[in-house]
Design an enzyme around this catalytic site. Structure first.
Site, PDB file in Angstrom:
ATOM      1  N   GLU A 134       0.881  -1.169   0.000  1.00 40.21           N
ATOM      2  CA  GLU A 134       0.000   0.000   0.000  1.00 40.21           C
ATOM      3  C   GLU A 134       0.919   1.219   0.000  1.00 40.21           C
ATOM      4  O   GLU A 134       1.825   1.307   0.846  1.00 40.21           O
ATOM      5  CB  GLU A 134      -0.881   0.004   1.247  1.00 40.21           C
ATOM      6  CG  GLU A 134      -1.829   1.189   1.212  1.00 40.21           C
ATOM      7  CD  GLU A 134      -2.756   1.296   2.417  1.00 40.21           C
ATOM      8  OE1 GLU A 134      -2.712   0.418   3.294  1.00 40.21           O
ATOM      9  OE2 GLU A 134      -3.499   2.285   2.460  1.00 40.21           O
ATOM     10  N   ARG A 158       5.207 -12.704   9.970  1.00 39.90           N
ATOM     11  CA  ARG A 158       5.775 -11.369   9.782  1.00 39.90           C
ATOM     12  C   ARG A 158       7.164 -11.333  10.375  1.00 39.90           C
ATOM     13  O   ARG A 158       7.423 -11.970  11.393  1.00 39.90           O
ATOM     14  CB  ARG A 158       4.934 -10.366  10.562  1.00 39.90           C
ATOM     15  CG  ARG A 158       3.941  -9.606   9.783  1.00 39.90           C
ATOM     16  CD  ARG A 158       3.203  -8.678  10.719  1.00 39.90           C
ATOM     17  NE  ARG A 158       3.677  -7.315  10.566  1.00 39.90           N
ATOM     18  CZ  ARG A 158       3.241  -6.501   9.617  1.00 39.90           C
ATOM     19  NH1 ARG A 158       2.366  -6.917   8.749  1.00 39.90           N
ATOM     20  NH2 ARG A 158       3.694  -5.273   9.534  1.00 39.90           N
ATOM     21  N   LYS A 188       4.515   0.618   9.184  1.00 39.99           N
ATOM     22  CA  LYS A 188       4.584   1.927   8.530  1.00 39.99           C
ATOM     23  C   LYS A 188       3.940   3.015   9.376  1.00 39.99           C
ATOM     24  O   LYS A 188       4.389   4.156   9.371  1.00 39.99           O
ATOM     25  CB  LYS A 188       3.919   1.845   7.150  1.00 39.99           C
ATOM     26  CG  LYS A 188       4.811   1.178   6.124  1.00 39.99           C
ATOM     27  CD  LYS A 188       4.146   1.115   4.777  1.00 39.99           C
ATOM     28  CE  LYS A 188       3.089   0.042   4.764  1.00 39.99           C
ATOM     29  NZ  LYS A 188       2.469  -0.137   3.450  1.00 39.99           N
TER      30      LYS A 188
HETATM   31  P1  ATP Z   1       2.755  -2.149   7.820  1.00 39.78           P
HETATM   32  O1  ATP Z   1       2.116  -2.757   9.036  1.00 39.78           O
HETATM   33  O2  ATP Z   1       4.212  -1.886   7.976  1.00 39.78           O
HETATM   34  O3  ATP Z   1       1.993  -0.980   7.283  1.00 39.78           O
HETATM   35  P2  ATP Z   1       1.500  -3.666   5.835  1.00 39.78           P
HETATM   36  O4  ATP Z   1       1.305  -5.130   5.870  1.00 39.78           O
HETATM   37  O5  ATP Z   1       0.323  -2.818   6.073  1.00 39.78           O
HETATM   38  O6  ATP Z   1       2.709  -3.298   6.757  1.00 39.78           O
HETATM   39  P3  ATP Z   1       1.673  -3.475   3.028  1.00 39.78           P
HETATM   40  O7  ATP Z   1       2.180  -2.371   2.199  1.00 39.78           O
HETATM   41  O8  ATP Z   1       0.236  -3.773   3.002  1.00 39.78           O
HETATM   42  O9  ATP Z   1       2.157  -3.212   4.493  1.00 39.78           O
HETATM   43  O10 ATP Z   1       2.524  -4.782   2.758  1.00 39.78           O
HETATM   44  C1  ATP Z   1       2.872  -5.312   1.512  1.00 39.78           C
HETATM   45  C2  ATP Z   1       3.250  -6.762   1.704  1.00 39.78           C
HETATM   46  O11 ATP Z   1       4.357  -6.861   2.599  1.00 39.78           O
HETATM   47  C3  ATP Z   1       2.125  -7.566   2.311  1.00 39.78           C
HETATM   48  O12 ATP Z   1       1.981  -8.756   1.561  1.00 39.78           O
HETATM   49  C4  ATP Z   1       2.574  -7.859   3.713  1.00 39.78           C
HETATM   50  O13 ATP Z   1       2.140  -9.136   4.081  1.00 39.78           O
HETATM   51  C5  ATP Z   1       4.088  -7.800   3.617  1.00 39.78           C
HETATM   52  N1  ATP Z   1       4.698  -7.356   4.878  1.00 39.78           N
HETATM   53  C6  ATP Z   1       4.515  -6.183   5.504  1.00 39.78           C
HETATM   54  N2  ATP Z   1       5.200  -6.130   6.663  1.00 39.78           N
HETATM   55  C7  ATP Z   1       5.850  -7.322   6.773  1.00 39.78           C
HETATM   56  C8  ATP Z   1       6.736  -7.891   7.745  1.00 39.78           C
HETATM   57  N3  ATP Z   1       7.083  -7.233   8.854  1.00 39.78           N
HETATM   58  N4  ATP Z   1       7.207  -9.137   7.524  1.00 39.78           N
HETATM   59  C9  ATP Z   1       6.864  -9.809   6.410  1.00 39.78           C
HETATM   60  N5  ATP Z   1       6.051  -9.333   5.469  1.00 39.78           N
HETATM   61  C10 ATP Z   1       5.537  -8.105   5.629  1.00 39.78           C
HETATM   62 MG    MG Z   2      -1.403  -2.592   5.113  1.00 38.22          MG
END
Ligand code: ATP
Ligand code: MG
Length: 563
Positions: free
Chosen positions: A36, A261, A271
């Site tokens: 995102e 994660r 983020k």
């Molecule tokens: P954040 O909580 O940091 O905002 P998010 O999951 O909302 O992370 P996205 O941009 O939606 O962030 O993530 C893109 C991809 O990266 C998703 O498939 C998510 O599963 C993966 N991802 C995000 N954070 C992690 C992490 N700490 N470890 C492994 N994969 C991750």
């Molecule tokens: Mg997200």
């Protein structure tokens, strides 16, 4: 097609993908990385990318980049651009397959109409608070909305008017009609569309209804022909909802597989939290070298190779865990040890005057560029009568086991001569500000013909030739292994390390560094790995210490073997 063509051990995802191919459930592998654009990518995303792009490549498949840009309020082109830059930097390539969920807004809207027509979605006038209230809890079922049984005609009409902009933000939503008593809260009539009168970074003002991430994600996968939708564990409970939408719409369903994660000690990987660090001025930006973002790590001196090696080593597990940040640092040292040129730099200088070295004379001594890589060759470093050495390498009153320089002692100057301390010069406060020394001309190159030994070799620069520099030393961003470990009412910011940055001015580096380019990484002998910061362009050299030479991880591993 090659099956599982990789040096990677077969983790449960690779096994599942291989089984799908063998059983003919899928004839190809197509994954996607779906960020995102509401922040910069961090090391957790690197793990996800290594899985998404890595598995596609190993199975001869493809991986798309798709921006899940369904929330105009939080998203920005700055993020869209940084994310692409960071993915390329890490070494992954989506080729011509760059997609946006916003490309599918029209299609998603048609899907919504289909669900309304099938009696599987309704327009609800409850407020966000009421919806939350009606949703129930983990232990209590929810209550049905009073608007749940509107007719298909009413729903079609109201949704069309929502889309046409007739209603204010938050006044209505479109919800899926599933089961308010479901044990999975995600299935209790989740919101599909909300009204947001906001400008989207790509679609501008074309829309005032936006799909929820959960309504967009599975369908976007389906539209792109994704076979394996790999994501982190928090989406496990959303999988039944994605499947419900796909089945209700009767469209292709990818196989979703969740992995743990990544959490890394002494930092945060969310983020939302990283944005708070930036907005609160706790760091200097998303690319502050203390940040666990890819842009921060890059600026710090991390290489894509080190980060990918780290992701390989932590592997893919099904259970969340905390990885020691020392492992990440270890991976960087291993990579840079092979590649980084060695140079001499003095961080906290102490002036040395060699009494018996002729005034005005300059010698060029040969120095090895990288003992790990003979092909890196040698360079010359100027040597003269006045030098700087490290304050730390001298003690006026050396404690036991301190083998470096002290009054009356002899040490080796790296690549040059034996040096003996014959006197100290002090300032008014009594601090040593200069050493008076002699050198032994017979020891050039570092050995005494009479076979006498010294206990230490120290680095140095020639005062007349050295280049001034500033150096930033970094420590952990948080003082606690788990920054979220706080007492009630406090939050993770309480655990910030007030001493995470130390700036040293008045450093001196050898003249070969005068022309180095931002982003170049060196090993300063005996001190660690340092990366030239882009700020250097504004004047004098600024180096970020990527990592010191002390390898905590190697120590942890040794201790584990013994224990
Ligand atoms: P954040 O909580 O940091 O905002 P998010 O999951 O909302 O992370 P996205 O941009 O939606 O962030 O993530 C893109 C991809 O990266 C998703 O498939 C998510 O599963 C993966 N991802 C995000 N954070 C992690 C992490 N700490 N470890 C492994 N994969 C991750
Ligand atoms: Mg997200």
């Amino acid at each position: 097609m090659t099956l599982g063509d990789s040096n990677q051990p077969m983790d449960f995802i690779r096994v599942a993908v291989m089984d799908d191919l063998k059983a003919g459930r899928y004839s190809r592998v197509h994954t996607r990385f779906p960020p995102e654009p509401n922040g910069y990518l961090h090391i957790g995303h690197a793990k996800a990318m290594c899985i998404d792009f890595g598995i596609a490549a190993e199975f001869g498949g493809q991986c798309n980049l798709r921006f899940d840009d369904t929330n105009p309020v939080k998203e920005d082109v700055e993020y869209v651009e940084s994310i692409q830059q960071d993915i390329r930097w890490l070494g992954f390539d989506w080729e011509d397959r760059l997609y946006y969920a916003s490309d599918y807004f029209e299609r998603l809207c048609e899907y919504a109409v289909t669900l309304i027509t099938k009696g599987k979605a309704y327009v609800c006038d409850l407020s966000a608070d009421d919806i939350r209230e009606y949703r129930g809890t983990l232990t209590e079922p929810g209550k049905e909305s009073p608007y749940r049984n509107r007719t298909v005609e009413d729903n079609l009409d109201l949704f069309a008017r929502m889309r046409a902009g007739e209603f204010p933000d938050g006044s209505r939503t479109l919800r899926a009609k599933i089961d308010m008593a479901s044990g999975n809260i995600n299935l209790r009539d989740p919101v599909m569309y909300r009204i947001i009168h906001a400008t989207h970074h790509r679609t501008g003002d074309a829309w005032c209804v936006y799909p929820m991430y959960d309504f967009a994600h599975g369908q976007s996968d389906s539209i792109e022909g994704i076979t394996h939708s790999l994501c982190s564990l928090e989406y496990e409970d959303h999988r039944p909802l994605y499947n419900w939408y796909l089945d209700a719409l009767d469209i292709d369903r990818p196989r979703q597989i969740e992995f743990a994660r990544l959490n890394v000690s002494f930092t945060v990987l969310s983020k939302r939290k990283l944005l708070r660090l930036v907005q609160g001025g706790h760091v200097k930006g998303w690319d502050d070298p203390r940040m666990p973002t890819l842009s921060g790590l890059r600026r710090r001196g991390y290489t894509p190779e080190a980060i990918r090696d780290f992701c390989d080593r932590i592997g893919v597990a099904k259970k969340d865990s905390m990885v020691d940040i020392a492992l990440l640092e270890h991976c960087l040292r291993e990579d840079l040890n092979k590649r980084a040129p060695r140079v001499m730099g003095v961080l906290k200088p102490l002036r040395v005057v060699i009494e018996n070295y002729p005034e005005g004379r300059v010698e060029e001594v040969a120095a090895v560029n990288n003992p790990e890589d003979p092909s890196a060759g040698t360079r010359t470093v100027p040597f003269s009568r006045v030098l700087y050495i490290e304050q730390d390498d001298f003690r006026e009153n050396p404690p036991p086991k301190y083998y470096r320089f002290a009054p009356g002692r002899e040490v080796r100057l790296r690549y040059a001569y034996f040096l003996k301390c014959v006197g100290v010069v002090k300032d008014a406060q009594g601090d040593v500000v200069e050493l008076t020394c002699t050198y032994d001309p017979a020891t050039r190159g570092g050995d005494a013909p009479d076979g006498r030994k010294v206990k230490a070799t120290i680095h140095w620069v020639s005062a007349a030739h050295a280049v001034p520099a500033r150096v930033r030393l970094y420590d952990r961003l948080f003082v606690k292994e788990d920054p979220d470990d706080v007492d009630g009412g406090q939050d993770f910011l309480e655990n910030l390390n007030p001493d995470s940055l130390e700036v040293l001015t008045g450093c001196w580096v050898e003249p070969s560094l005068a022309e180095s380019k931002p982003g170049s990484i060196y090993q300063f002998e005996r001190q660690g790995y340092f990366c030239l910061d882009p700020d250097a362009a504004k004047g004098s050299l600024v180096f970020n210490r990527a990592v010191s030479l002390k390898d905590q991880w190697a120590r942890i591993e040794r201790a584990q073997r013994v224990g």
